[in-house]
Structure formats: structure tokens, C-alpha cells
Design an enzyme around this catalytic site. Structure first.
Site, PDB file in Angstrom:
ATOM      1  N   ARG A   1      20.221  54.153  29.651  1.00  0.00           N
ATOM      2  CA  ARG A   1      20.428  54.887  28.396  1.00  0.00           C
ATOM      3  C   ARG A   1      21.600  54.343  27.585  1.00  0.00           C
ATOM      4  O   ARG A   1      21.736  54.687  26.413  1.00  0.00           O
ATOM      5  CB  ARG A   1      20.639  56.383  28.690  1.00  0.00           C
ATOM      6  CG  ARG A   1      19.346  57.116  29.057  1.00  0.00           C
ATOM      7  CD  ARG A   1      19.543  58.617  29.101  1.00  0.00           C
ATOM      8  NE  ARG A   1      20.382  59.018  30.226  1.00  0.00           N
ATOM      9  CZ  ARG A   1      19.924  59.266  31.448  1.00  0.00           C
ATOM     10  NH1 ARG A   1      18.624  59.140  31.708  1.00  0.00           N
ATOM     11  NH2 ARG A   1      20.741  59.623  32.420  1.00  0.00           N
TER      12      ARG A   1
ATOM     13  N   ASP B   1      34.273  28.860  36.453  1.00  0.00           N
ATOM     14  CA  ASP B   1      35.445  29.721  36.241  1.00  0.00           C
ATOM     15  C   ASP B   1      36.493  29.392  37.307  1.00  0.00           C
ATOM     16  O   ASP B   1      37.191  30.258  37.828  1.00  0.00           O
ATOM     17  CB  ASP B   1      35.058  31.196  36.295  1.00  0.00           C
ATOM     18  CG  ASP B   1      36.114  32.118  35.694  1.00  0.00           C
ATOM     19  OD1 ASP B   1      37.105  31.620  35.115  1.00  0.00           O
ATOM     20  OD2 ASP B   1      35.965  33.352  35.825  1.00  0.00           O
TER      21      ASP B   1
ATOM     22  N   HIS C   1      35.051  40.009  28.181  1.00  0.00           N
ATOM     23  CA  HIS C   1      36.213  40.881  28.352  1.00  0.00           C
ATOM     24  C   HIS C   1      36.151  41.995  27.306  1.00  0.00           C
ATOM     25  O   HIS C   1      37.058  42.173  26.497  1.00  0.00           O
ATOM     26  CB  HIS C   1      37.510  40.075  28.284  1.00  0.00           C
ATOM     27  CG  HIS C   1      37.692  39.158  29.445  1.00  0.00           C
ATOM     28  ND1 HIS C   1      38.192  39.602  30.657  1.00  0.00           N
ATOM     29  CD2 HIS C   1      37.401  37.850  29.606  1.00  0.00           C
ATOM     30  CE1 HIS C   1      38.223  38.585  31.502  1.00  0.00           C
ATOM     31  NE2 HIS C   1      37.733  37.515  30.890  1.00  0.00           N
TER      32      HIS C   1
ATOM     33  N   ALA D   1      39.632  36.954  40.626  1.00  0.00           N
ATOM     34  CA  ALA D   1      40.439  36.237  39.636  1.00  0.00           C
ATOM     35  C   ALA D   1      39.953  34.796  39.556  1.00  0.00           C
ATOM     36  O   ALA D   1      40.550  33.879  40.113  1.00  0.00           O
ATOM     37  CB  ALA D   1      41.917  36.287  40.023  1.00  0.00           C
ATOM     38  N   GLY D   2      38.835  34.593  38.856  1.00  0.00           N
ATOM     39  CA  GLY D   2      38.236  33.276  38.831  1.00  0.00           C
ATOM     40  C   GLY D   2      37.628  32.933  40.171  1.00  0.00           C
ATOM     41  O   GLY D   2      37.330  33.824  40.982  1.00  0.00           O
TER      42      GLY D   2
ATOM     43  N   ALA E   1      40.879  39.519  35.289  1.00  0.00           N
ATOM     44  CA  ALA E   1      42.082  38.870  35.819  1.00  0.00           C
ATOM     45  C   ALA E   1      42.956  38.291  34.710  1.00  0.00           C
ATOM     46  O   ALA E   1      43.901  37.552  34.993  1.00  0.00           O
ATOM     47  CB  ALA E   1      41.683  37.761  36.785  1.00  0.00           C
TER      48      ALA E   1
ATOM     49  N   ASN F   1      30.327  40.079  34.482  1.00  0.00           N
ATOM     50  CA  ASN F   1      31.731  40.297  34.849  1.00  0.00           C
ATOM     51  C   ASN F   1      32.576  40.567  33.613  1.00  0.00           C
ATOM     52  O   ASN F   1      32.460  39.881  32.608  1.00  0.00           O
ATOM     53  CB  ASN F   1      32.275  39.088  35.610  1.00  0.00           C
ATOM     54  CG  ASN F   1      31.510  38.823  36.896  1.00  0.00           C
ATOM     55  OD1 ASN F   1      30.856  37.801  37.040  1.00  0.00           O
ATOM     56  ND2 ASN F   1      31.585  39.739  37.828  1.00  0.00           N
ATOM     57  N   ALA F   2      33.444  41.594  33.709  1.00  0.00           N
ATOM     58  CA  ALA F   2      34.380  41.952  32.640  1.00  0.00           C
ATOM     59  C   ALA F   2      33.665  42.293  31.336  1.00  0.00           C
ATOM     60  O   ALA F   2      34.069  41.874  30.257  1.00  0.00           O
ATOM     61  CB  ALA F   2      35.413  40.853  32.412  1.00  0.00           C
TER      62      ALA F   2
ATOM     63  N   HIS G   1      30.614  36.637  42.620  1.00  0.00           N
ATOM     64  CA  HIS G   1      30.748  37.339  41.343  1.00  0.00           C
ATOM     65  C   HIS G   1      29.477  38.100  40.958  1.00  0.00           C
ATOM     66  O   HIS G   1      29.552  39.152  40.315  1.00  0.00           O
ATOM     67  CB  HIS G   1      31.085  36.354  40.220  1.00  0.00           C
ATOM     68  CG  HIS G   1      32.542  35.996  40.136  1.00  0.00           C
ATOM     69  ND1 HIS G   1      33.141  35.104  40.999  1.00  0.00           N
ATOM     70  CD2 HIS G   1      33.498  36.408  39.275  1.00  0.00           C
ATOM     71  CE1 HIS G   1      34.414  34.985  40.675  1.00  0.00           C
ATOM     72  NE2 HIS G   1      34.660  35.767  39.641  1.00  0.00           N
TER      73      HIS G   1
END
Length: 367
Positions: free
Chosen positions: A214, A258, A182, A292-293, A130, A206-207, A237
Site C-alpha cells: 500500500r 560498494d 539514501h 557499511a559498504g 553508513a 539499501n538505504a 546486502h
């Protein structure tokens, strides 16, 4: 003073906690709280990833942080890191300038701001989540300018970007904790970053590149090698099974909210950096449905962790002691003589009855 079942670094005591701004002494005997019906006395929550709350966003600068810290204090967060969004340099500098000024003194009835979590802009544009698309390669001079405006305590970076491993070493030498997030990095990128001094992971799972047997990805690097990582336990999440797997693998995994401006607010539209996000059905999303958070508060996080099978003491440690240890703070996140009097009084249903920040009782009327 407060009476009840006191969670100390040495386990549960039944007795009396004496305090002013700091804990003076604890009187009592070791005893399981199962042997009585008294309230629990827990260390205040420490949230290292807070974007907003009460309708305000950290990036809004002047006046927003007071609303945010009061909102979260009413839910048991006694100290936090104000967390930025990826944005043009001038927008980040403006927000940090206001944060630096507001950190000179804690607002009444509010959580203590320990510093800044700079989440971006040094992330991978291919894994924004986000975050607005202002990702860029890290520049040492830019980071130094930010740090002079407000103390950066945690920095999120994507380790696979050229030059970022070298940056990690320089940042860690200044006492800033580095988290990986991220990121589209490989397992090898994650391990290399840890070897260069990174010590955590931003909202694990997340992100970031996922675990495959593998291609273990950044998640695999965290599960195989990390001592610390943050995780969002809103049960939206991350699946409870994945939460429990991470807790078995990462000794000092800690939890964050978050949280966004939507925390503590009704359904509707709110700001998250330069994005407009929508709160609906307990979550916060971009128009395309991307999470988004969150709307999570730490008191709910405590109940969620116990709900999925953690003991109360384990859940408390992951919301207080472990994040304090991650920042290297020995006088927060625990109830012991000399520690700040950040204290929660919690009933047998895990509902907050009282919150103290550095000895000041917080008004819970709107919690």
C-alpha cells in the site's frame, strides 16, 4: 591475441580476439561454450560505486586512488567511478582535487578512473545508512565547484528534499546521471524524480524507503518504472530472491561492489570517510552493526550471480555492458572491434586467469 569462447554483443563466438589498446577484430564462429572446454573471454568489469580497497579510502586523496585502482584491477575491474562519502564541503573538495589530478593519466597495472560518483552530501539525514551525518540540501554552486575539480559522472540524491527535483533537471542537462538513494521518499517522489530526468537508483533496497503493497516507496518506484539501477550482489546486502525479483523488473539492472578500504584486506578496522568501520565475517559494519559498504570484488560478484542462477552471459552483462550503457559508453563493457581492450580471461570455474586494461596485462600475483 587470445583464443577461447568470446562473449560478443551478438553472443558467444569461439575463436581468436586480436587487440592492442583497442579490439582490432574477432575471428571465429558462433558457438556455445558448452561445446568445448576452453576459457571464457569476457569484457572487463565496470564498477560505478567504489569507495576503497587495499586499505585505502577515496576520501584520503593523494596516493589512495592508485592503491584502490590497482587492487580492483587484480580482480577484473578495468574501469570504475571513485565514490565519495558525505562530508563537509572542504573535505569533499580536497578529495576531488586529488582525484582530478590523478585522472589525467591511468596508473600502470590499474583500472581506469572514469570519473566520480558523488554519493552525498545531498541525501536525507534520516536515511544515512553508513554515511556520516553531513547531509545537506543541494546547492547548484556547490555542485558546480565539485564538477570543476573532477568530472562528476553519477550523483546520488534524495528526491523528497525541497529543491532537489529542480536540481535533477539541471544536473541531467549537463550530462550527469542521477541516482536516487539514501532517501525516505515516497513512491510518488521517486516517480517525479524519474520524470525530471533521474535514471537510476543507488544500491537498490539499501538505504531507501522499502516496498509495501500500500506504500510502494522508492523501491516500488524502481521496480515499476526503472530501466537502470545498481545493486550490491555480495549476498549479504540483498537476499538472492530479492536480487532475482529486481532483475526481472529492471531491464538493465547492473551490479556494483560498494567496496571499502577493507576490500582485499584481513579482518580489522578501516576508514570509510570519517567513520571507522570493522571488517569481520565477510562484512563491513559500523560499531552499531549497520552494514557499511562491502568487501566485495567484481570477480566474486560474477560467481555469486551465476551461483543464484544467472547465465554467465547475463551475469557478465550486468557487470560490464549495463553499467557502460548507463554512462552512455559505447566503447567499453563489450568486446567488439573499436572497443577498448578491457578483457578478462576466465577459466571454467570462473576464476580469473588474466586481466587486460586498455591492452595492458595486469599482474594478478596478489589477487
Amino acid at each position: 591475441m587470445l583464443n577461447g569462447n568470446i562473449l560478443t554483443p551478438d553472443g558467444w563466438y569461439h575463436g581468436t580476439l586480436h587487440f592492442a589498446e583497442r579490439v582490432a577484430r574477432i575471428e571465429g564462429q558462433p558457438q556455445s561454450p558448452d561445446s568445448n572446454g576452453d576459457d571464457y573471454l569476457l569484457p572487463g568489469f565496470i564498477d560505478l560505486h567504489v569507495h576503497g580497497g587495499g586499505g585505502r579510502d577515496v576520501m584520503q586523496g593523494q596516493g589512495a586512488i592508485e592503491v584502490i585502482t590497482r587492487q580492483h584491477a587484480r580482480h577484473g575491474t578495468t574501469s570504475l567511478l571513485a565514490t565519495t562519502m558525505t562530508a563537509p564541503r572542504e573535505h569533499i573538495e580536497a578529495a576531488l582535487r586529488d582525484l582530478g589530478a590523478s585522472m589525467q593519466q591511468r596508473s600502470p597495472h590499474a583500472a581506469r578512473v572514469l570519473g566520480v560518483h558523488l554519493e552525498g552530501p545531498f541525501i536525507n539525514s534520516g536515511k544515512l545508512g553508513a554515511q556520516p551525518n553531513f547531509a545537506r540540501t543541494a546547492l547548484w554552486d556547490e555542485l558546480q565547484a565539485y564538477h570543476e575539480l573532477a568530472p562528476i559522472r553519477v550523483l546520488t540524491v534524495a528526491p523528497e528534499i525541497s529543491g532537489h527535483l529542480e536540481l535533477i533537471q539541471k544536473v541531467v542537462a549537463q550530462g550527469i546521471r542521477v541516482q536516487l538513494g539514501h532517501t525516505l521518499g515516497s513512491y510518488e517522489d521517486g516517480v517525479a524524480a524519474l520524470q525530471h530526468g533521474a535514471t537510476g537508483f543507488t544500491h537498490l533496497y539499501n538505504a531507501m524507503s522499502p516496498l509495501h503493497h500500500r506504500e510502494p516507496g522508492i523501491v516500488g518506484a524502481a521496480l515499476a518504472h526503472a530501466e537502470f539501477s545498481e545493486l550490491i550482489p555480495d549476498l549479504l546486502h540483498v537476499h538472492p530472491g530479492a536480487i532475482r525479483a529486481a532483475m526481472r523488473a529492471i531491464p538493465k539492472l547492473f551490479c556494483v561492489t560498494d567496496s571499502t578500504a577493507a576490500a582485499g584486506m584481513p579482518d580489522g578496522d578501516y576508514q570509510l570517510g570519517s567513520h571507522t568501520v570493522t571488517k569481520c565475517l565477510g562484512g563491513v559494519r559500523l560499531p552499531d552493526g549497520t552494514l557499511a559498504g562491502s568487501t566485495l570484488t567484481m570477480d566474486v560478484a560474477l560467481r555469486n550471480l551465476v551461483l543464484i542462477g544467472l547465465s554467465l552471459s547475463d551475469a557478465s552483462n550486468r557487470l560490464s555492458r549495463n553499467p557502460a550503457d548507463f554512462l552512455g559508453l559505447s566503447d567499453r563493457g563489450r568486446l567488439a572491434p573499436g572497443s577498448w581492450a578491457d578483457i578478462l580471461v576466465v577459466d571454467r570455474h570462473l576464476r580469473l586467469r588474466a586481466v587486460y586494461v586498455e591492452g595492458e596485462r595486469i599482474d594478478l600475483a596478489d589477487a
